[in-house]
Design a protein around this motif. Structure first.
Motif, short mmCIF file in Angstrom:
data_model
loop_
_atom_site.label_atom_id
_atom_site.label_comp_id
_atom_site.label_asym_id
_atom_site.label_seq_id
_atom_site.Cartn_x
_atom_site.Cartn_y
_atom_site.Cartn_z
N TRP A 150 -0.62 14.95 -105.73
CA TRP A 150 0.30 13.84 -105.55
C TRP A 150 1.54 14.04 -106.41
CZ3 TRP A 150 0.01 9.90 -102.11
CH2 TRP A 150 -1.23 9.64 -101.52
N ARG A 151 1.74 15.25 -106.88
CA ARG A 151 2.91 15.50 -107.71
C ARG A 151 4.06 16.04 -106.87
NH1 ARG A 151 0.41 12.99 -109.92
NH2 ARG A 151 -0.49 12.94 -111.98
N ALA A 152 5.26 15.72 -107.29
CA ALA A 152 6.43 16.19 -106.56
C ALA A 152 6.77 17.61 -106.99
CB ALA A 152 7.62 15.30 -106.82
N GLN A 194 14.45 8.89 -95.95
CA GLN A 194 13.12 9.32 -96.43
C GLN A 194 13.05 9.31 -97.95
OE1 GLN A 194 11.24 13.54 -96.24
NE2 GLN A 194 10.60 12.61 -94.32
N GLY A 195 12.00 8.67 -98.48
CA GLY A 195 11.76 8.69 -99.92
C GLY A 195 10.76 9.80 -100.22
N CYS A 227 14.08 7.57 -107.68
CA CYS A 227 13.21 7.74 -108.85
C CYS A 227 11.75 7.64 -108.41
CB CYS A 227 13.49 6.65 -109.89
SG CYS A 227 15.09 6.80 -110.67
N ILE A 228 10.95 8.57 -108.88
CA ILE A 228 9.52 8.55 -108.55
C ILE A 228 8.82 7.48 -109.37
CG2 ILE A 228 7.39 9.92 -108.74
CD1 ILE A 228 9.09 12.36 -107.92
N LEU A 229 7.98 6.71 -108.70
CA LEU A 229 7.35 5.54 -109.35
C LEU A 229 6.66 5.91 -110.66
CD1 LEU A 229 6.55 2.54 -109.24
CD2 LEU A 229 4.60 3.18 -107.82
N GLU A 230 5.92 6.98 -110.65
CA GLU A 230 5.18 7.36 -111.86
C GLU A 230 6.12 7.75 -113.00
OE1 GLU A 230 2.50 10.83 -111.76
OE2 GLU A 230 0.92 9.43 -112.36
N ASN A 231 7.22 8.41 -112.64
CA ASN A 231 8.21 8.77 -113.67
C ASN A 231 8.81 7.53 -114.30
OD1 ASN A 231 7.66 11.33 -112.89
ND2 ASN A 231 9.63 11.74 -111.91
N LEU A 248 0.55 2.28 -107.29
CA LEU A 248 -0.23 2.63 -106.10
C LEU A 248 -0.64 4.10 -106.14
CD1 LEU A 248 2.18 2.92 -103.08
CD2 LEU A 248 2.90 1.71 -105.10
N GLY A 249 -1.59 4.45 -105.31
CA GLY A 249 -2.17 5.79 -105.33
C GLY A 249 -1.12 6.90 -105.21
N ALA A 250 -0.07 6.64 -104.45
CA ALA A 250 0.95 7.66 -104.20
C ALA A 250 2.02 7.72 -105.28
CB ALA A 250 1.60 7.40 -102.84
N LYS A 251 1.75 7.08 -106.42
CA LYS A 251 2.79 6.94 -107.45
C LYS A 251 3.42 8.25 -107.90
CE LYS A 251 -0.97 6.36 -110.65
NZ LYS A 251 -1.81 5.21 -110.92
N GLY A 252 2.68 9.33 -107.83
CA GLY A 252 3.20 10.62 -108.28
C GLY A 252 4.26 11.20 -107.34
N SER A 253 4.37 10.66 -106.14
CA SER A 253 5.34 11.17 -105.17
C SER A 253 6.30 10.12 -104.64
CB SER A 253 4.61 11.76 -103.95
OG SER A 253 3.73 12.76 -104.34
N CYS A 254 5.82 8.89 -104.48
CA CYS A 254 6.64 7.88 -103.79
C CYS A 254 7.87 7.50 -104.61
CB CYS A 254 5.81 6.64 -103.47
SG CYS A 254 5.17 5.76 -104.90
N HIS A 255 8.93 7.18 -103.90
CA HIS A 255 10.19 6.78 -104.54
C HIS A 255 10.26 5.26 -104.60
CE1 HIS A 255 12.37 10.73 -103.19
NE2 HIS A 255 11.21 10.96 -103.79
N ILE A 256 10.91 4.75 -105.63
CA ILE A 256 11.02 3.29 -105.76
C ILE A 256 11.80 2.71 -104.57
CG2 ILE A 256 13.06 3.44 -107.30
CD1 ILE A 256 10.29 0.74 -107.42
#
Lengths: 558, 558
Positions: free
Chosen positions: A62-64, A166-167, A209-213, A229-237
């Motif tokens: 799940w990392r970018a 696309q995020g 910005c990536i949620l986890e960052n 959320l589970g996708a935090k390592g990739s999803c964008h705010i």
């Protein structure tokens, strides 16, 4: 090592409270609790072995990567080409222009180096994370500023070129990838924090910005993001806001409709709508930003977000519990709300089939004895002594009354993450089980699991697995059905059955995932036609040519 | 008697914790605290005397009479006729039709007995609570059902009759009364609770339910409304939602944008938009209801509301503190958020001039020694022992550090109400001081009180009083300026000065009151023209003839 630490913590914590348990609990429940502790020691070794083994097979990250989540997609795509959405679903391309050489030259002038046309590089951006839909875009644009996005949209609108914002491309309803050859407008390079005010907790940042960052950035300042959320390592705010993502903290901090204070949005014609006020309250006119929250990129492209962030809790506790029936889960929830009150931050549930999937496909360990259902309860508070006392009292109560039959608790960050993984990685485990038909349903909590049972009965052996899990505290069920491969006949057996069932109990056919490409034709199961008509009017007003994320969210107005 | 009980509670509570105070506090701060206790005993007798005296003069009642808040308005109107809005502000009537006899006959058929044309009965519905604007409507309609509202609007739209939706008529910006002869459409008889679910805490009710009645209804079921404001005894939930009311609990439970889960709205053409889903999460298409929240009746008439209600806290504590400077108020706020965390439910401030007004005009007693500023802190939690311990620790900390110099605490419901009255009744006290120029400003908290100081300096003796109070926790200042009577020259000295000052620090010129009639021309101080243009487009789309609450919220698009 995470698992080993978790065991130590679990034992340690139980040791501290064992005396109270012995005083208050029935022998039966206490025995179950302590046997779970012992069980961990055994599982620890087994799990270490499994972890070593798991390195052999490709794992989902799940990392970018340097270009979004390309690594993941490439590995998938190379093994099996996903069927084109247009072919699988028989969609007709709308009469948008095709990208020409002069278009490319124009974009290259606007964002030098940010224009990608290499088919191999484009592959992961054309396929969704679930490998269920695939577009055929030939152009990816990666702007860095709002002005660049504005220029891109102004030009595209004039040229009648369709654009797919696309995020992190982590959506689950096919909303984030093109259906045909739409230009993919990625927010990946718009990843700067603009400001953070530590008195008010107000963060302003770019949409990519990536949620986890962001969460990591805030944690150093003693704050957290109000969503997880589970996708935090990739999803964008920006994508989170565009899809009105719910996730794991909604129970505590509320929805993005309350926590998002401002947005900057570029409209289809390129004009920039600045509603980025960093204020907790602002009642000057209509709240335009709300229209863009959850509009899935069909009304405008979100370029910056202002969001209210809560303080980082000083104490977090997690309890992972086994439960014998769904009615007991509900009773435990009522007890939990009463006894944990303001410190309750998550109440998640999963059935035993979910557990089997995360154990078998991801090699995670089940920390409690086999049960038909599992509950994950999180508390977040400002005083660890108070919180642990509240949690202890609650656990004693539900164990003594037999509502909960087994459980384990974690207070340390690492161990908490390991326990959370059991719930957060179900989505990932499902992708290993075959083709996944995903349903994200809101229902009155009493009816939540009946849908899983009825679907299981209806599908019989035609499905591989029918599982239910989700955010029980929000009345949100994730119903997932797996099969060896995609099949029209299985889909016909599921739909519209699931939607009709949901509508019968006044539920929503999309609680938090949105409608995207896959669910847009089913909107009428949750919205009256007057509402859909009005939505279509808004779309026509804001994007008259329909260039923004076409084929998504709304059924066509014709 | 309330004041006497408050004193007893205050003494009792101080007695309980005195030991800890003595152990931890400096002598100086402790002396201040205990002297406040003694002071109460003296004030108790004085206050009883004042209460007897206060019966002589007419008091303002926030309770609804048989016809809304008519009693209040009648008493006002009889003593002094308010100048017509159209005359004071030189507004031109738009070319709407005039109500004819056949119109009256039609309405009488739709809502037999609900058609009021008696000029005396109409008076209070034509004047706002502040006695600052007055319309000349000749027709009041009081429907009971959504179908009736739909019929009324369908007909009015066809006939080009302007309609002024009205709830409890407690608004402060002239949004709730007609400017000319608009038909007043009152929600007063739409006052039924439709459903309440005690598992989820979801309430569905008609728009005309009075906020305080709803709260009382819920309290019996162990829940509360997620909002609370001074006008609760009169204001309607539909009006609260239409104006996106903030109030006293926003800090804890968030804004209505997060807690309102569904709305039923009748559009200008009479069509009913049912977005009344009772679900915590629903991501099926655009969130249309948000457009109506805070639109002040200009886009549709809200007929029913679905709202998420929190559990009634098991323990509520109130601390009323004296503070020597505004910077200390800010530092106390930061300390408070850290130490009270999740149980903090209100952080209000008022300056000494506010205190003087409530003491002199309403005969309330100041429970602490004179200070330049006062803070009211409320905690709401699920465990009284934990909460009191947190509050004790916090009070010890801020007294020991000198941030707070005096204070009193209440835990009992009646005494809490008495302390809250000091803050809640400032609006009322101001009306006794003369004509009130009201400003409801959002600002970064550090700048909040500078506006009061600068305004005071600017106005000098031309104003009677310039006071500041508000929801500091939300960055929301209520700046109020009183004068013997309305004066154009004073208004010119205040405006646009206040708006320019606010815009300079990126604030909002209306934090929670809305724009109504009085502020609509100043929207550009807080919103860019692209946003205002878009709002005008929404208005034109939803209400093409502009019959709904004309002359309000938005500047005209021409």
């Amino acid at each position: 090592m995470a698992v080993s630490s978790l065991v130590q913590c679990h034992v340690g914590w139980c040791g501290l409270t064992l005396q109270r348990w012995q005083m208050n609990c029935q022998n039966r429940t206490l025995a179950a609790w302590t046997s779970a502790t012992a069980q961990w020691t055994y599982k620890q070794n087994r799990h270490a072995e499994q972890l070593r083994m798991s390195k052999v097979r490709p794992s989902i990250l799940w990392r970018a990567g340097p270009l979004g989540r390309r690594a993941l997609h490439t590995s998938f795509a190379s093994s099996q080409e996903v069927m084109l959405t247009s072919e699988r679903y028989g969609v007709q391309r709308l009469p948008f222009s095709h990208v020409s050489d002069s278009d490319l030259a124009f974009f290259e002038r606007i964002i030098p180096g940010g224009v990608i046309t290499d088919p191999e590089e484009l592959k992961p951006f054309n396929v969704d994370w679930l490998q269920s839909v695939r577009g055929s875009s030939k152009l990816l644009l990666r702007p860095q500023t709002t002005a660049e996005v504005s220029e891109i949209l102004r030009y595209s609108n004039e040229r009648n070129l369709a654009v797919n914002p696309q995020g992190g491309n982590t959506g689950l309803v096919g909303g984030s990838v093109p259906v045909f050859d739409e230009i993919i407008l990625s927010t990946a390079l718009m990843n700067q924090v603009i400001s953070f005010d530590s008195v008010s907790g107000i963060l302003v940042c770019q949409a990519g910005c990536i949620l986890e960052n962001l969460n990591r950035y805030l944690e150093e300042l003693d704050f957290i993001m109000p969503l997880d959320l589970g996708a935090k390592g990739s999803c964008h705010i920006g994508g989170n806001v565009a899809t009105n993502a719910g996730g794991l903290r909604l129970l505590r901090y509320g929805s993005l409709r309350g926590t998002v204070l401002g947005l900057e949005v570029v409209l289809a014609n390129g004009s920039v709508l600045n509603c980025l006020a960093s204020l907790r309250k602002d009642n000057t006119g209509y709240d335009l930003k709300q229209l863009f929250i959850g509009s899935e990129g069909t009304l405008g492209v979100i370029t910056a977000v202002c969001i209210l962030c809560p303080r980082k809790p000083m104490a977090v506790n997690l309890a992972f519990l086994g439960c014998q029936s769904f009615s007991q889960i509900l009773e435990t929830f009522t007890t939990c709300k009463r006894m944990l009150g303001e410190i309750l931050s998550a109440y998640e549930f999963m059935d035993d089939r979910c557990m089997k999937l995360v154990v078998s496909h991801l090699k995670l360990s089940n920390p409690v004895t086999e049960s038909p259902f599992f509950i994950l309860i999180e508390t977040s508070g400002s005083n660890s002594t108070h919180d642990q006392e509240k949690l202890n009292n609650f656990l004693e109560c539900v164990m003594a009354s037999g509502l909960v039959t087994d459980g384990t608790v974690a207070t340390d960050d690492k161990k908490i993450k390991t326990l959370w993984a059991l719930r957060e990685r179900i989505t990932e485990a499902l992708t290993y089980d075959g083709y996944v038909f995903k349903y994200d349903i809101s229902l009155p909590v009493e009816k939540l699991y009946d849908l899983v049972i009825d679907t299981r009965v209806r599908l019989g052996r035609s499905a591989k697995n029918v599982v239910g899990y989700g955010h029980l505290g929000d009345g949100n069920l994730h119903l997932n059905i797996t099969a060896e491969s995609y099949s029209h006949s299985l889909l016909d057996a599921i739909e519209p059955f699931v939607y009709e069932w949901t509508a019968k109990y006044s539920g929503s056919i999309s609680a938090e995932h949105g409608l995207g490409f896959k669910k847009k034709h089913y909107i009428q199961y949750s919205k009256p036609w007057e509402a859909v008509l009005l939505m279509q009017q808004f779309k026509a007003m804001l994007d008259p040519k329909g260039i923004l994320n076409p084929y998504k969210t709304l059924p066509s107005s014709s």
